[in-house]
Design an enzyme around this catalytic site. Sequence first.
Site, PDB file in Angstrom:
ATOM      1  N   ASP A  65       0.867  -1.178   0.000  1.00  0.00           N
ATOM      2  CA  ASP A  65       0.000   0.000   0.000  1.00  0.00           C
ATOM      3  C   ASP A  65       0.905   1.230   0.000  1.00  0.00           C
ATOM      4  O   ASP A  65       2.118   1.110   0.126  1.00  0.00           O
ATOM      5  CB  ASP A  65      -0.985  -0.006   1.178  1.00  0.00           C
ATOM      6  CG  ASP A  65      -0.313   0.004   2.548  1.00  0.00           C
ATOM      7  OD1 ASP A  65       0.887  -0.308   2.630  1.00  0.00           O
ATOM      8  OD2 ASP A  65      -1.004   0.316   3.534  1.00  0.00           O
ATOM      9  N   HIS A 186      10.822  -8.954   0.921  1.00  0.00           N
ATOM     10  CA  HIS A 186      10.557  -7.532   0.664  1.00  0.00           C
ATOM     11  C   HIS A 186      11.839  -6.721   0.850  1.00  0.00           C
ATOM     12  O   HIS A 186      12.693  -7.074   1.670  1.00  0.00           O
ATOM     13  CB  HIS A 186       9.478  -7.044   1.643  1.00  0.00           C
ATOM     14  CG  HIS A 186       8.864  -5.740   1.286  1.00  0.00           C
ATOM     15  ND1 HIS A 186       9.429  -4.530   1.635  1.00  0.00           N
ATOM     16  CD2 HIS A 186       7.736  -5.438   0.596  1.00  0.00           C
ATOM     17  CE1 HIS A 186       8.674  -3.552   1.183  1.00  0.00           C
ATOM     18  NE2 HIS A 186       7.638  -4.071   0.548  1.00  0.00           N
TER      19      HIS A 186
END
Length: 231
Positions: A65, A186
């Site tokens: 996001d 990530h």
Amino acid sequence: MKTLIHNDWQTILEPEFAKTYYAQLHEFLKGEYETQTVYPDMYHIFTAFEWTPFDQVKVVILGQDPYHNPNQGMGVSFSVQPGVKLPPSLQNIYKELQSDLGIAPVKHGYLKKWADQGVLLLNSVLTVRRGQAFSHKGKGWEQLTDKAIEKLSQRGGVVFILWGNAAKAKRDLIDESKNAVLTSSHPSPFSASYGFFGSKPFSKTNAALEKFGETPIDWQLPEQVDEADLK
């Protein structure tokens, strides 16, 4: 139906904009923007789609996001406006880019040159409250962005870069018989050392694009951002 995206993504996603979940999402966002600080501003929610039309997408870098700190979230995954301090995840992306392809980091985090070459910088959730990561999770954005992923998968010839568990969870949406999927941890400082560093996503992406008969991405960003590129 109001035009929300000013290219072929509008036609691709228009059926979604007419569904009940999107109407509920719209009402939720209306209240959020009226009562909270939300990123990005409402005029840049769909910037990722605006920057990279459907028929030009060659690569998808899927984020979670938007950045949730002031001045960061701008409607595309991992990118920030010129003059904004580089977020830690982007710093690590630049480190891996240098390790992978020998491309020295630039001082800005404006990734539009990548988008202009067909790299869709897509978050799975397109809005966020200030200071509250994933605060708009489960409100409907995932259905919309999943549909975008599915449509690209059906078209084929796309390299999907999935960093972290939230992105890897989208793998089932992708037909790997006609697309390429690259995964790692990530680039966040909390996880970059557990598989992101050394994963060589940029060279692997270009190798996959060449197999698809596509022009590789020039990952070198300009040292300075041209005023004409700011939008």
